[in-house]
Each structure stands twice: as C-alpha cells, then as structure tokens.
Design an enzyme around this catalytic site. Structure first.
Site, PDB file in Angstrom:
ATOM      1  N   GLN A  89      55.840  67.505  19.223  1.00  0.00           N
ATOM      2  CA  GLN A  89      56.245  68.869  19.615  1.00  0.00           C
ATOM      3  C   GLN A  89      57.058  69.562  18.521  1.00  0.00           C
ATOM      4  OE1 GLN A  89      57.973  69.146  23.537  1.00  0.00           O
ATOM      5  NE2 GLN A  89      58.909  71.122  23.095  1.00  0.00           N
ATOM      6  N   HIS A 141      55.622  65.995  28.653  1.00  0.00           N
ATOM      7  CA  HIS A 141      54.891  64.961  27.919  1.00  0.00           C
ATOM      8  C   HIS A 141      54.375  63.894  28.873  1.00  0.00           C
ATOM      9  CE1 HIS A 141      56.075  66.088  23.712  1.00  0.00           C
ATOM     10  NE2 HIS A 141      56.863  66.866  24.437  1.00  0.00           N
ATOM     11  N   CYS A 177      52.928  61.185  28.138  1.00  0.00           N
ATOM     12  CA  CYS A 177      53.197  59.812  27.673  1.00  0.00           C
ATOM     13  C   CYS A 177      54.554  59.329  28.181  1.00  0.00           C
ATOM     14  CB  CYS A 177      53.088  59.713  26.148  1.00  0.00           C
ATOM     15  SG  CYS A 177      54.354  60.611  25.245  1.00  0.00           S
ATOM     16  N   CYS A 197      49.962  64.085  22.000  1.00  0.00           N
ATOM     17  CA  CYS A 197      50.956  63.473  21.125  1.00  0.00           C
ATOM     18  C   CYS A 197      50.264  62.476  20.210  1.00  0.00           C
ATOM     19  CB  CYS A 197      52.063  62.788  21.925  1.00  0.00           C
ATOM     20  SG  CYS A 197      51.643  61.174  22.589  1.00  0.00           S
ATOM     21  N   GLU A 198      50.736  62.416  18.984  1.00  0.00           N
ATOM     22  CA  GLU A 198      50.077  61.547  18.008  1.00  0.00           C
ATOM     23  C   GLU A 198      50.465  60.084  18.194  1.00  0.00           C
ATOM     24  OE1 GLU A 198      51.224  63.196  14.283  1.00  0.00           O
ATOM     25  OE2 GLU A 198      53.120  62.103  14.173  1.00  0.00           O
ATOM     26  N   HIS A 199      51.444  59.810  19.032  1.00  0.00           N
ATOM     27  CA  HIS A 199      51.854  58.419  19.233  1.00  0.00           C
ATOM     28  C   HIS A 199      51.018  57.704  20.280  1.00  0.00           C
ATOM     29  CE1 HIS A 199      55.830  60.311  17.858  1.00  0.00           C
ATOM     30  NE2 HIS A 199      55.258  59.730  16.836  1.00  0.00           N
ATOM     31  N   HIS A 200      50.614  58.421  21.320  1.00  0.00           N
ATOM     32  CA  HIS A 200      49.878  57.784  22.414  1.00  0.00           C
ATOM     33  C   HIS A 200      48.539  58.459  22.704  1.00  0.00           C
ATOM     34  CE1 HIS A 200      54.247  57.185  23.124  1.00  0.00           C
ATOM     35  NE2 HIS A 200      53.868  55.948  23.377  1.00  0.00           N
TER      36      HIS A 200
END
Ligand SMILES: [Zn+2]
Length: 197
Positions: free
Chosen positions: A125, A153, A155, A84-87
């Site tokens: 996703q 996920h 995260c 995931c690009e956030h975490h």
C-alpha cells in the site's frame, strides 16, 4: 467486458502451473468443478496484473490541458482493488488524490486511470500511494500533490492477524502539501460526507 480482454503471452503455461498448484494443495484438478479452474485463474491473474503493460504517465500526458486554475483539484473516493506482493491476496479500498495545478490540468477520469494502473500490479500500500503521487507530480508538475489511500488487507484479515474491518491509511505528498494547513484542507474535504451515500 471480458470478451474484449487481450490476454498476454504465457497464458497456457500459467494455467499449467495452476493445475500443478491445485495438485500440490491436495486437490484433483481433473474433477469436474476444477477442470477449467487453472485457465480461469490464469486469466484472472493476468487481468489483475494488467497494470504491468500499461503506462500511467502516458495516460496523463495524453490528456494534458493548459489551464490557469490554481486551486486544489480533488478526486476522492476512487475505488481500487490491488494484490499485496507478499501473499498475492487482495487489498482494496479508496484512493483520494489532490493536486494544485501550475498551468496544466488533466482529465479527472485520468487520475482514476492512474490509480487503476498502479493497483493492477503486485503492490504494498505504501508504494502504491507513493507511485500515484510521483506519477502526477512528474507529469503535471503541479505546485503540490497529495495522495491518501485507505484499504483493507485480506492477507491480514483472512489469516486473523488483524481485527476484522480494520483500515490501513497511507499518505504521500509534495510541494504545497508540505504545509500542514494545506494537508488539513484536503483531509477535511476528503472526510466531508456531502456526496457519500
Ligand atoms: Zn499480504
């Protein structure tokens, strides 16, 4: 497999930054167990993001065959691993792809390659699902394309935000799949357990 991998530019620099990250996390990067960790992490991250250097459209156009078959082609249960690009933590699961040819088909393994390339980039996703759909639609120009992605996920799970083992499902579709009946046919085939162990 690992020995065949060509690492990209900036590997040493990346390792240097991970060494600093270890320090900032309160670790001693010079202790024996961590000595080689910055370089290992740098290499792993380059592998996990190798999709940036690969062209999924080319994978499909290189394996395009004229074919009159115009029933639904389904490739289901494609295992994928992404971050995931956030975490920058993993999310992983299965992708299911269907398209209805309009004069051209591609190799079944190529569909899996497309999933592989897009998943080896930092993702959410929803976008992963959309990109796979768009890539197939824009190269094969089928009568319709549908992609369903089911994923867990880390995260969410590791940070306790989501219940353990909950699965997120996303879908994207075009053309003939705008009809509920066609989507239903695909979903029935995806969830039939004939081939599942
Ligand atoms: Zn995340």
């Amino acid at each position: 497999m690992n020995s065949n991998i060509e690492f990209r530019e900036g590997l040493d620099e990346l390792a240097g930054h991970y060494r600093y990250v270890l320090q900032l996390l309160g670790e001693n990067p010079d202790r024996e167990g961590l000595e080689k960790t910055p370089m290992r992490v740098a290499k792993a991250m380059q592998v996990l993001t190798r999709g940036y250097t690969q062209d999924p459209h080319k994978v499909l156009t290189d394996a395009l065959f004229a074919e009159e078959y115009n029933q639904m082609v389904i490739v289901k249960d494609i295992d994928f691993f992404s971050m995931c690009e956030h975490h920058m933590l993993p999310f992983y699961g299965k992708a299911h792809v269907a398209y209805i040819p309009n004069g051209h088909i591609t190799g079944l393994s190529k569909v899996a390659r497309v999933v592989d390339i897009f998943s080896h980039r930092l993702q959410v996703q929803e976008r992963l699902t959309q990109q796979i759909k768009d890539c197939i639609q824009d190269t094969l120009h089928p009568l319709g394309t549908m992609v369903v992605v089911e994923a867990k996920h880390m995260c969410m799970q590791m940070r306790g935000i989501e219940k353990q083992n909950s699965i997120t499902t996303t879908s994207a579709f075009s053309g003939a799949f705008n009809q509920a009946k066609t989507r239903e046919e695909f979903m029935n085939l995806v969830h039939s357990n004939t081939m599942r162990g």
